[in-house]
Design an enzyme around this catalytic site. Structure first.
Site, PDB file in Angstrom:
ATOM      1  CG  ASP A  43      12.875  -4.795  25.439  1.00 57.03           C
ATOM      2  OD1 ASP A  43      12.348  -5.915  25.489  1.00 57.03           O
ATOM      3  OD2 ASP A  43      12.925  -4.025  26.421  1.00 57.03           O
ATOM      4  CE1 TYR A  48      11.053  -0.627  30.840  1.00 58.94           C
ATOM      5  CE2 TYR A  48      11.736  -0.869  28.553  1.00 58.94           C
ATOM      6  CZ  TYR A  48      11.704  -1.343  29.850  1.00 58.94           C
ATOM      7  OH  TYR A  48      12.330  -2.530  30.151  1.00 58.94           O
ATOM      8  CE  LYS A  73      10.523  -5.771  28.680  1.00 58.79           C
ATOM      9  NZ  LYS A  73      11.002  -4.465  28.213  1.00 58.79           N
ATOM     10  CG  LEU A 182      26.784  -3.865  27.788  1.00 55.46           C
ATOM     11  CD1 LEU A 182      26.826  -2.536  27.037  1.00 55.46           C
ATOM     12  CD2 LEU A 182      27.966  -4.740  27.375  1.00 55.46           C
ATOM     13  CB  SER A 225      23.438   3.195  24.085  1.00 56.82           C
ATOM     14  OG  SER A 225      24.360   4.241  23.915  1.00 56.82           O
ATOM     15  CG  ASN A 234      26.356  -1.513  22.162  1.00 51.68           C
ATOM     16  OD1 ASN A 234      27.554  -1.603  22.386  1.00 51.68           O
ATOM     17  ND2 ASN A 234      25.538  -0.776  22.886  1.00 51.68           N
TER      18      ASN A 234
END
Ligand code: NAD
Length: 281
Positions: A43, A48, A73, A182, A225, A234
């Site tokens: 993702d 970003y 996105k 989280l 992470s 994860n």
């Protein structure tokens, strides 16, 4: 791995990696190591500023493109640009994405939704998503869209499980991708006694228990992470199952607490931030 079937019958992995706040170098390293470890859902987003790095990591990994479920996105400043999708694909070094979101309900998002429908029909995007859209606007789109959206992406975790929104999504065969799964690493959430107890019972970490809760809730997760051990951990949540009673106990943690509390005005302002996406490394 568990998979979510979208309302257009495409299938996506329910556990992956997100690269929010990662520099291009960090994103390239994290995505590469995640792909090597078997992660197949990535993702990212225009905003970003690491789409080129994600594209490089996919190539370097030698994992076949069709094995990867790539999510990105569109940022509101390009909502009215005809070539917004094409330029995103160029940065990612691919000729399609598996899921493309409108990142924020800001600017001319109605025009952008029509662009996504056109690109969907052309096969350049294989599913349409709404990120940070409130229930009211999701309903509007469901009523007006030619192609129903497949996903929403919103903040969701045991303190804010999105119960109401999820009813609407379930009625329309739509899925939920949980950001801040989280709680953005909040120790208060991660160290809740119920997670510590279940972690001991199943020989897992508290974070793994939270992620497993998401999966059993039907949420797609993609925790962020920079730490390869966390990335591997994860992903290692498919060899145990929380009992119904344990799911109910976790449901009691719903405190209606969001970590990100922006007003619609804040979002409009933030979403008008001009970024030169093509300038990224
Ligand atoms: P998160 O809830 O995934 O928390 C990440 C934090 O938890 C980090 O500090 C990390 O060090 C820690 N962590 C990760 N794995 C851990 C483990 N196994 N044990 C202990 N700690 C661990 O929050 P996030 O990374 O900020 O968000 C996840 C993803 O959501 C982002 O990468 C991004 O792709 C997406 N996101 C989307 C939006 C949006 O507007 N659509 C907004 C925010 C985030």
């Amino acid at each position: 791995m568990k998979y979510f079937t979208l309302n257009n019958d495409n299938v996506m992995p329910m556990d992956g990696i997100g690269v929010f706040l990662l520099s291009p170098q960090e994103a390239e390293k994290s995505v590469f190591s995640a792909l090597k470890d078997g992660v197949r859902l990535i993702d990212t987003a225009n905003a970003y500023m690491n789409e080129k790095a994600v594209g490089r990591a996919m190539k370097e990994s030698d994992v076949a493109r069709e094995e990867i479920f790539l999510v990105t996105k569109l940022w509101p400043t390009v909502y009215e640009e005809e070539d917004a999708v094409e330029r995103t694909l160029e940065r990612l070094g691919t000729d399609y994405v598996d899921l493309m979101f409108l990142h924020q309900p800001a600017g001319n998002w109605r025009a952008a939704y029509r662009t996504l429908e056109r690109e969907y029909k052309a096969g350049r995007i294989r599913a349409i998503g709404l990120s940070n859209f409130p229930e009211k606007l999701v309903r509007e789109i469901l009523q007006t869209a030619e192609i129903k959206p497949q996903m929403v992406q919103v903040e969701a975790h045991p303190y804010f499980p999105q119960t109401e929104l999820k009813k609407l999504l379930a009625e329309n065969g739509m899925g939920l991708m949980a950001w801040y799964p989280l709680g953005h690493g909040d120790k208060n959430l991660i160290d809740e006694p119920v997670f510590t107890r279940l972690a001991e019972k199943y020989g897992k970490t508290n974070a793994q228990i939270i992620l497993r809760w998401h999966i059993q809730e039907g949420n797609v997760v993609f925790p962020g992470s920079r730490n390869p051990e966390h990335i591997r951990a994860n992903f290692d949540i498919f060899d145990f199952e929380l009992a119904e009673e344990e799911m109910k106990e976790i449901a009691k943690l719903d405190k209606n607490i969001r970590y990100y509390n922006a007003t619609p005005e804040d979002i409009q302002k933030y979403a008008s931030m001009e970024l030169d996406f093509d300038s990224q490394e």
